[in-house]
Design a protein around this motif. Structure first.
Motif, PDB file in Angstrom:
ATOM      1  N   GLU A  62      54.391 -30.781  22.150  1.00  0.00           N
ATOM      2  CA  GLU A  62      55.103 -31.834  22.891  1.00  0.00           C
ATOM      3  C   GLU A  62      54.261 -33.103  22.992  1.00  0.00           C
ATOM      4  O   GLU A  62      54.781 -34.217  22.896  1.00  0.00           O
ATOM      5  N   GLY A  97      57.097 -41.216  33.023  1.00  0.00           N
ATOM      6  CA  GLY A  97      57.811 -40.089  33.618  1.00  0.00           C
ATOM      7  C   GLY A  97      57.759 -38.837  32.754  1.00  0.00           C
ATOM      8  O   GLY A  97      57.007 -38.766  31.788  1.00  0.00           O
ATOM      9  N   GLY A  98      58.567 -37.851  33.120  1.00  0.00           N
ATOM     10  CA  GLY A  98      58.596 -36.591  32.390  1.00  0.00           C
ATOM     11  C   GLY A  98      58.224 -35.433  33.286  1.00  0.00           C
ATOM     12  O   GLY A  98      58.124 -35.572  34.504  1.00  0.00           O
ATOM     13  N   TYR A  99      58.039 -34.268  32.679  1.00  0.00           N
ATOM     14  CA  TYR A  99      57.619 -33.112  33.463  1.00  0.00           C
ATOM     15  C   TYR A  99      56.155 -32.800  33.187  1.00  0.00           C
ATOM     16  O   TYR A  99      55.619 -33.102  32.124  1.00  0.00           O
ATOM     17  N   LEU A 100      55.521 -32.186  34.180  1.00  0.00           N
ATOM     18  CA  LEU A 100      54.066 -32.028  34.165  1.00  0.00           C
ATOM     19  C   LEU A 100      53.625 -30.798  33.378  1.00  0.00           C
ATOM     20  O   LEU A 100      54.098 -29.696  33.614  1.00  0.00           O
ATOM     21  N   LYS A 101      52.698 -31.038  32.445  1.00  0.00           N
ATOM     22  CA  LYS A 101      51.958 -29.941  31.824  1.00  0.00           C
ATOM     23  C   LYS A 101      50.618 -29.864  32.559  1.00  0.00           C
ATOM     24  O   LYS A 101      49.728 -30.690  32.324  1.00  0.00           O
ATOM     25  N   GLU A 102      50.495 -28.883  33.469  1.00  0.00           N
ATOM     26  CA  GLU A 102      49.306 -28.810  34.312  1.00  0.00           C
ATOM     27  C   GLU A 102      48.033 -28.616  33.486  1.00  0.00           C
ATOM     28  O   GLU A 102      46.957 -29.060  33.876  1.00  0.00           O
ATOM     29  N   MET A 151      62.411 -37.362  29.131  1.00  0.00           N
ATOM     30  CA  MET A 151      62.348 -38.574  29.947  1.00  0.00           C
ATOM     31  C   MET A 151      61.192 -39.463  29.497  1.00  0.00           C
ATOM     32  O   MET A 151      61.357 -40.685  29.343  1.00  0.00           O
ATOM     33  N   ASN A 182      50.569 -41.546  30.486  1.00  0.00           N
ATOM     34  CA  ASN A 182      51.320 -40.349  30.871  1.00  0.00           C
ATOM     35  C   ASN A 182      50.421 -39.309  31.529  1.00  0.00           C
ATOM     36  O   ASN A 182      50.832 -38.169  31.742  1.00  0.00           O
ATOM     37  N   GLY A 223      58.073 -34.613  27.609  1.00  0.00           N
ATOM     38  CA  GLY A 223      59.481 -34.252  27.633  1.00  0.00           C
ATOM     39  C   GLY A 223      60.413 -35.413  27.366  1.00  0.00           C
ATOM     40  O   GLY A 223      59.978 -36.552  27.155  1.00  0.00           O
ATOM     41  N   LEU A 241      52.315 -35.902  31.518  1.00  0.00           N
ATOM     42  CA  LEU A 241      53.769 -35.847  31.632  1.00  0.00           C
ATOM     43  C   LEU A 241      54.376 -35.957  30.241  1.00  0.00           C
ATOM     44  O   LEU A 241      54.037 -36.861  29.472  1.00  0.00           O
TER      45      LEU A 241
END
Length: 254
Positions: free
Chosen positions: A187, A141-146, A155, A121, A153, A151
């Motif tokens: 998360e 997949g998922g959303y990015l934690k910069e 997904m 991830n 979340g 990734l």
């Protein structure tokens, strides 16, 4: 006592200006032994004014560091851990590389394995794996934690639940021998728990400095961890406690 306070103040000033300090350089500049400097750094770390690293220390105003900052810390040891971890991987296996700077070093050493599926991830790890033609790479997949380049979340969680792998290589921010392993991000901790559930074998990769730290988010106790790859600077009492939990401790520098 006054000399000690002045010396530690000078160390912090040097950290402010340069972002990192060397035990050897400080010893020469301040005219004291390296043992004295190490004691100073240990005390300053206990007060959360810096982060100790092999041969010196790094500045921090926050316990949770960015990926780019973490990559500078204990790099030589992380490279040894990465190589040792790869020696545990067999042909035709599937593995998970959790996000982290030590797991990144694992990704630097996969060229010799002819057929391997890697799940990760972490954007920086997946980008690094793209250089190898011998790997099948999967991102959940998922959303990015910069902050961590990972990734996370719903997904990522949903897709991970559909998978299975032979080995998970788990990077952590803290290890408490009486409790378990921790990260700074809630998360990521939940995603790590899912990774543990879908893995036959769970291998924590962490240098010895992680045994002096904890984190906000609990990942797992030691009942679900099979091995820890670290370096020989871990306190012997910690090693014995881990072995009492049936965790195999592997030293990358021996």
């Amino acid at each position: 006592m006054k000399k000690t306070a002045v010396r530690r103040s000078l160390i912090l000033k040097e950290l402010d200006e340069h972002g990192q300090v060397s035990v050897n350089d400080l010893s020469k500049a301040l005219g004291v032994s390296e043992v004295t400097i190490r004691n100073d750094l240990d005390r300053l770390e206990k007060n959360k004014l810096l982060i100790r690293a092999h041969g010196g220390a790094f500045k921090t105003s926050n316990i949770a560091l960015t990926v780019s900052e973490k990559k500078k810390i204990n790099l030589d040891i992380k490279r040894l851990i990465g190589k040792k971890a790869v020696s545990l991987i067999g042909e035709d296996e599937s593995i998970i590389l959790d996000s982290g700077t030590t797991t990144f070093e694992i990704s630097n050493n996969l060229a010799e394995i002819q057929n391997l599926t890697v799940i990760s991830n972490a954007l920086d790890i997946v980008n690094n794996l793209s250089q190898y033609k011998n790997l099948q790479v999967f991102m959940p997949g998922g959303y990015l934690k910069e902050f961590s380049m990972s990734l996370v979340g719903p997904m990522a969680e949903r897709n991970l639940k559909q998978l299975y792998c032979n080995k998970l290589f788990l990077g952590v921010d803290g290890i408490k021998p009486s409790l378990g392993v921790f990260t700074h991000h809630v998360e990521e901790a939940y995603l790590n728990q899912l990774m543990i559930e879908i893995s036959d074998e769970v291998i924590v990769v962490a240098d010895s400095s992680k045994f002096k730290r904890s984190g906000l988010a609990f990942i797992s106790n030691f009942d679900k961890i099979d091995k820890i790859i670290t370096d020989s600077n871990v306190d012997e009492s910690f090693v014995k406690e881990l072995e009492n939990h049936n965790v195999e401790v592997i030293f990358a520098d021996k």
